[in-house]
Every structure is written in C-alpha cells, then in structure tokens.
Write a protein that holds these residues in place. Structure first.
Motif: not given
Length: 323
Positions: A84, A90, A94, A115, A155, A198
């Motif tokens: 991340l 997120w 997620h 995303c 992601s 995300c």
C-alpha cells in the motif's frame, strides 16, 4: 496470513489515512510494517504514536521507494506480502478480497484487486461492492498492454517466496513497479479481481505527478528499444539469454504497447522525428493503430500535428482550461 508493507517518505498529511485503512480491514489476520525511508517531516512519528500491536515501524536512511519496499519484505513474517502506498488507502474489504483470490487460485504468485482513481485527496470514496466479483487468472502482458495500471502498488499482493526467486524491487526514477510486475509475470501465474477495494489518489505529490509537473529538458532520442522503459529493458535482457521470449505474442504485444504509448506522447510534444524513430523499433506483428500513427508521421506530419491541436482544444474544453 498477510504482511502489509507501506513505504513512507514525507507523507505526513496522508499516512494516518493509509494506516487506518489497514487497521479497519474486515480481514484481521495481518501485520503492518511501515518502512520510513528517511522522512524529514513527522510521518514516522505519527505512525509510532499509533497504539496497535500489529503496527511496526522500520527506520532507514533515504534510499528510495524500491529499497524501502525490500526492507519491508525482509521483515515480513507471513507468506503473502500486500503493498500500500503511503498516500493511498484501502476500502475495508481489500484483504478479504485478496484472500478470496488466493483461495480460488492457490497456484498463483501475484494477485490484485481493482482501484478507483480520484484527483481529490480530501474526498471520501464510497463503493458498492455487493456485486459478485469476477476473479480470474490473467495474462499480465496482454492486460497491461490494454491498461498499464491493471496492477499497481496499492492493489497488489505477492508471495514472499517469489522475492527469493526474482529478487527485490529496483529503484528507477519511474517504472520501478512495472518492471517488477513484468519480472514476476514472466515466471508465475497472476490473478485479478475486478472488485474495487482501494483508492489511488492522484493529487498527493506522487512520483508520476511530480514528473509531470516539472519541465524536463528534452532527452536524447530513443534509438534502442531497451531504453524505452525499465520493464521493456528487463524483457529484452531476458530475451538475450532465452530467445523464445520474443516469440511470445503476449510479450511482443506488451513491448509494442509501451512503444505506442511513447509515440502518442511524442505527438503531444510535436516531435515527429521521435515518432518515426520509435516506429522503426516496433516488433512484428504490431497493431493497426501503431501503423496508422507511424505512417502519418512519415507521410502526413502536418495532418498529425493538426489532429494534436484539435485534441488539445477538446481536452481544454472538457476541463475548462484556458489556452
């Protein structure tokens, strides 16, 4: 099951949002490793003040985002590493969706959800994820040729053992992530869910945003295919040892897509000679769009520049930007 790695450098304004988005996951089997890469603001201090046993902070001198990710992977204690970015976030489900992908396809080594992109970092994003997800094994090179952001660093999750095989992230000025996805995808299976889990924020001073803001002097014209991007350079280096790589249609399609993207950029830069140079580097078979653009640069450059002017005026009209 998951080790979550956040590379951190001077993201004081956003890091708590990123960390909170991890701590609020509905899937709770994880550790969170924040690697402070020599921040000069209060970023690391803010994370260290979070009272949660699942959070660890590693401090190191500034080395770059790639080495920061590598430090996080080395410290990870679980089989899967999820990444991340410090200025992204997120949605609560997620990691659960990542787990669903892994459970569906247990032989894959790299997995990703989808995303949503936004240019307003102050905006809270709400997504209806009640629809059934389409989870499938993908050919990364074919999919990335259509959409280069099909997998991104907010992601994705990768098996830790993969890093022992392909090595860690490099540290290019741009394209580090894409080069790594290519390295993994060349050896392992990849799976993807279309469920949006995300948020990728485009107005937070990220690498690509900064590069687009700073006026760069024109570099030398690309004369060699390997100079196009780190991912293309990697694939060609492998092909030097394994000639069959360039007989794979998916790899050829991916490389040509990177060429076509550079050609389109050259249109907006009004660099007709660069378009011609890039077109000459194409691998066969190449797309119809690439042929049309290359032929226009060779035979009808005035028409090409006129089309560019119309396109820019149309974009300004949509965005209500002054000329």
């Amino acid at each position: 099951m998951f080790s979550v790695v956040i590379p951190l450098y001077n993201k004081e304004k956003y890091i708590c949002r990123a960390v909170d988005s991890v701590l609020n996951q509905t899937y709770e089997q994880f550790e969170l490793i924040v690697v402070d890469d020599g921040s000069t603001d209060r970023s690391a201090e803010l994370v260290e003040n979070i009272e949660d046993d699942r959070v660890r902070v590693i401090r190191q001198d500034n080395q770059g985002e790639g080495p920061a990710r590598n430090s996080g992977v080395l410290a990870a204690s679980n089989h899967w590493v999820a990444f991340l970015d410090a200025d992204d976030a997120w949605l609560p489900d997620h990691l659960r969706e990542i787990s669903n992908i892994i459970n569906r396809f247990d032989k894959v080594a790299m997995v990703s959800t989808s995303c949503i992109e936004t240019s307003d970092s102050s905006k809270k994003v709400n997504i209806d994820n009640n629809l059934d997800a389409n989870i499938r094994v993908i050919n990364y090179f074919i999919e990335a040729a259509k959409d280069i952001g099909i997998i991104n660093s907010t992601s994705v999750a990768i098996k830790k053992e993969v890093f022992e095989e392909v090595g860690g992230f490099s540290n290019f000025r741009a394209g580090t992530d894409l080069e790594y996805w290519a390295r993994v995808a060349l050896r392992y299976s990849v799976a993807k869910s279309n469920r949006i889990t995300c948020c990728y924020y485009r107005d937070t001073g990220g690498v690509m945003e900064e590069l687009s803001r700073v006026s760069q002097p024109a570099g030398p014209m690309i004369q060699r295919l390997k100079d196009l991007s780190p991912s293309v350079s990697y694939l060609l280096a492998v092909a030097n040892q394994q000639s069959h790589i360039l007989k794979r249609q998916d790899v050829v399609t991916y490389i040509n897509s990177r060429l076509y993207s550079a050609m389109r950029q050259s249109v907006y830069d009004k660099n007709i000679e660069e378009i011609r140079s890039l077109y000459a580097l194409r691998l066969k078979p190449s797309s119809l769009n690439m042929h049309l653009l290359g032929s226009a640069a060779r035979l009808h450059p005035a028409v090409l520049l006129s089309a560019r002017h119309v396109s820019l005026k149309f974009k300004r009209l949509i965005n209500k930007q002054p000329e």
